[in-house]
Design a protein around this motif. Structure first.
Motif, PDB file in Angstrom:
ATOM      1  N   HIS A  45     144.104  58.885 100.026  1.00  0.00           N
ATOM      2  CA  HIS A  45     145.454  58.761 100.792  1.00  0.00           C
ATOM      3  C   HIS A  45     146.224  58.089  99.806  1.00  0.00           C
ATOM      4  N   ALA A  46     146.002  57.025  99.485  1.00  0.00           N
ATOM      5  CA  ALA A  46     146.676  56.132  98.622  1.00  0.00           C
ATOM      6  C   ALA A  46     147.196  56.737  97.282  1.00  0.00           C
ATOM      7  N   GLU A  47     146.187  57.420  96.870  1.00  0.00           N
ATOM      8  CA  GLU A  47     146.707  58.357  95.579  1.00  0.00           C
ATOM      9  C   GLU A  47     147.744  59.140  95.672  1.00  0.00           C
ATOM     10  N   GLN A  48     147.407  59.956  96.690  1.00  0.00           N
ATOM     11  CA  GLN A  48     148.163  61.149  97.096  1.00  0.00           C
ATOM     12  C   GLN A  48     149.736  60.660  97.482  1.00  0.00           C
ATOM     13  N   ILE A  49     149.563  59.275  98.511  1.00  0.00           N
ATOM     14  CA  ILE A  49     151.054  58.914  98.647  1.00  0.00           C
ATOM     15  C   ILE A  49     151.880  58.151  97.631  1.00  0.00           C
ATOM     16  N   ALA A  50     151.242  57.801  96.774  1.00  0.00           N
ATOM     17  CA  ALA A  50     151.891  57.281  95.519  1.00  0.00           C
ATOM     18  C   ALA A  50     152.149  58.401  94.610  1.00  0.00           C
ATOM     19  N   ALA A  86     157.542  59.118  99.301  1.00  0.00           N
ATOM     20  CA  ALA A  86     156.334  58.556 100.242  1.00  0.00           C
ATOM     21  C   ALA A  86     156.222  57.225  99.174  1.00  0.00           C
ATOM     22  N   ASN A  87     155.957  56.175 100.177  1.00  0.00           N
ATOM     23  CA  ASN A  87     155.669  54.804  99.720  1.00  0.00           C
ATOM     24  C   ASN A  87     154.369  54.133 100.658  1.00  0.00           C
ATOM     25  N   LEU A  88     153.498  53.680  99.982  1.00  0.00           N
ATOM     26  CA  LEU A  88     152.407  53.004 100.766  1.00  0.00           C
ATOM     27  C   LEU A  88     153.047  51.418 100.732  1.00  0.00           C
ATOM     28  N   ILE A  89     153.059  51.040 101.973  1.00  0.00           N
ATOM     29  CA  ILE A  89     153.294  49.572 102.015  1.00  0.00           C
ATOM     30  C   ILE A  89     152.361  48.726 102.628  1.00  0.00           C
ATOM     31  N   LYS A  93     147.389  65.874  99.203  1.00  0.00           N
ATOM     32  CA  LYS A  93     148.836  65.664  98.610  1.00  0.00           C
ATOM     33  C   LYS A  93     149.487  66.613  99.752  1.00  0.00           C
ATOM     34  N   TRP A  94     149.011  67.823  99.913  1.00  0.00           N
ATOM     35  CA  TRP A  94     149.505  68.662 100.968  1.00  0.00           C
ATOM     36  C   TRP A  94     149.913  68.204 101.993  1.00  0.00           C
ATOM     37  N   ILE A  95     148.818  67.251 102.511  1.00  0.00           N
ATOM     38  CA  ILE A  95     149.014  66.754 104.026  1.00  0.00           C
ATOM     39  C   ILE A  95     150.141  65.712 103.996  1.00  0.00           C
ATOM     40  N   ILE A  96     150.133  64.877 103.140  1.00  0.00           N
ATOM     41  CA  ILE A  96     150.994  64.019 102.873  1.00  0.00           C
ATOM     42  C   ILE A  96     152.522  64.549 102.798  1.00  0.00           C
TER      43      ILE A  96
END
Ligand SMILES: NC(=O)c1ccc[n+]([C@@H]2O[C@H](COP(=O)([O-])OP(=O)(O)OC[C@H]3O[C@@H](n4cnc5c(N)ncnc54)[C@H](O)[C@@H]3O)[C@@H](O)[C@H]2O)c1
Length: 338
Positions: free
Chosen positions: A16-21, A26-29, A292-295
């Motif tokens: 999840h973190a990789e694909q948010i990045a 999108a931004n992981l906070i 990645k698709w999901i995010i």
């Protein structure tokens, strides 16, 4: 920018973190885990806020989306809380372990006006998308049957990694954990299911749930289906395949993770069209990572104010199929889906 947070900083949270990045808007906070050390790789790599207290994280009004990445039996209370805090929700599969819990999540998201998506990323494999397109175009004619096969290896060390794995209360067996993706594909590609009959066993792993399951299904459209799923295959993942047989088409997607076209023969497609599809998949069998698709889809769904492609109801339907197969095996009888 759409701001994301993750609860449950284990194996899948890394994806999840990789694909948010990797997603532009999108931004992981923030991240949350009950074990502080589990959050360290995330705070170090992504410089995000770490919360040991979920309620505190939910007060962070910068967060738009929460990814629920905890053990499966814990998804429901955490997803409901996220929705009540007006956060959109991406929940790992299975959506929950009971239909009541799945309904609680779906209801909470609806009542609070937030989006809900369930992580069934196998839908986005390039070969599977081609098969779905051919089915939607009616290329198979009347269907005879379909086949979903998961012949994988999860050794005892996999189950021993964490106490929740392989338990009925928090995980389930090969159907609930691994093959639920393939059950989602059966529903998405072939259609709704009327009746199932299954046998299951725990043969080679020391776990509470099943490590091998076989079953047959009847779709509402009259076609039949065969499901074989196991984590017992010696010595490593051997095959994940998906086949559809119709009066004017035969397709088998195969390989270790159903990424290759093993056979593609559709009456209404020219040799050139068929070869172009086969070549396209050979050149790019994996495509963009499923997560990645999901995010990206959640970002787009928020911006366009629409339902995500894999909805809460889709997640519930796949769960209902697993539970019907479980009930059938337990009662040693066919079971009709509600
Ligand atoms: N979509 C996929 O392809 C895929 C693949 C693997 C796992 N999953 C799913 O992801 C989920 C997690 O699996 P995993 O392999 O990452 O598990 P894991 O055991 O590696 O990680 C779970 C994490 O959740 C934390 N946690 C547990 N309870 C918590 C709580 N109440 N509050 C905060 N944190 C808590 C644990 O400390 C751990 O760090 C499961 O539902 C699993 O089915 C999906």
């Amino acid at each position: 920018m759409i701001n994301f947070a993750i609860i449950g900083c284990g194996h899948i949270a890394k994806k999840h973190a990789e694909q948010i990045a990797a997603t532009e808007e999108a931004n992981l906070i923030a991240v949350c885990d009950k074990i502080p050390e589990a959050m360290v790789p995330f705070t170090e790599q992504y410089h995000v806020e770490a919360y040991q207290d979920y309620d505190e994280m939910l007060k962070d009004c910068r967060i738009d989306v929460i990814c629920i990445c905890t053990p499966s039996g814990l998804h429901a209370p955490l997803a409901v809380k996220a929705a009540q805090a007006k956060k959109h929700v991406i929940v790992e599969k299975p959506i929950a372990l009971t239909l009541e819990d799945a309904d609680l999540i779906i209801k909470a998201c609806k009542e609070n006006g937030v989006k809900l998506s369930v992580v069934h990323p196998n839908r986005f494999r390039p070969a599977i998308m081609k098969l779905k397109q051919a089915m939607d175009e009616g290329r198979f004619g009347k269907l005879s049957h379909a086949n979903a096969t998961v012949r994988w290896n999860r050794n005892q060390a996999y189950y021993d990694q964490a106490p929740w794995r392989g338990t009925k209360a928090l995980d389930g067996g090969v159907l609930m954990n691994q093959a639920i993706h393939n059950l989602d594909l059966l529903l998405w590609i072939v259609g709704d299911i009327e009746e199932v009959y299954s046998m299951q066993a725990t043969r080679l792993r020391n776990i509470e749930a099943e490590d091998v399951s076989v079953g047959v299904v009847r779709f509402k459209n009259g076609a039949l289906g065969v499901i074989e799923a196991a984590t017992t295959i010696y010595p490593k993942n051997f095959e994940e395949s998906f086949s559809v047989f119709g009066e004017s088409g035969t397709v088998k997607i195969s390989g270790r993770t159903a990424n290759n076209i093993a056979h593609w023969d559709i009456e209404s497609m020219s040799v050139e069209e068929t070869q172009a599809i086969i070549k396209e998949i050979e050149n790019d069998p994996f495509g963009q990572p499923g997560h990645k698709w999901i995010i990206q889809d959640m970002v787009n769904a928020i911006k366009e104010d629409r339902e995500p492609i894999v909805s809460g109801v889709d997640g519930k339907n796949a769960l209902a199929l697993v539970l019907a197969l479980y009930e059938s095996a337990e009662r040693n009888q066919p079971v009709k889906l509600g």
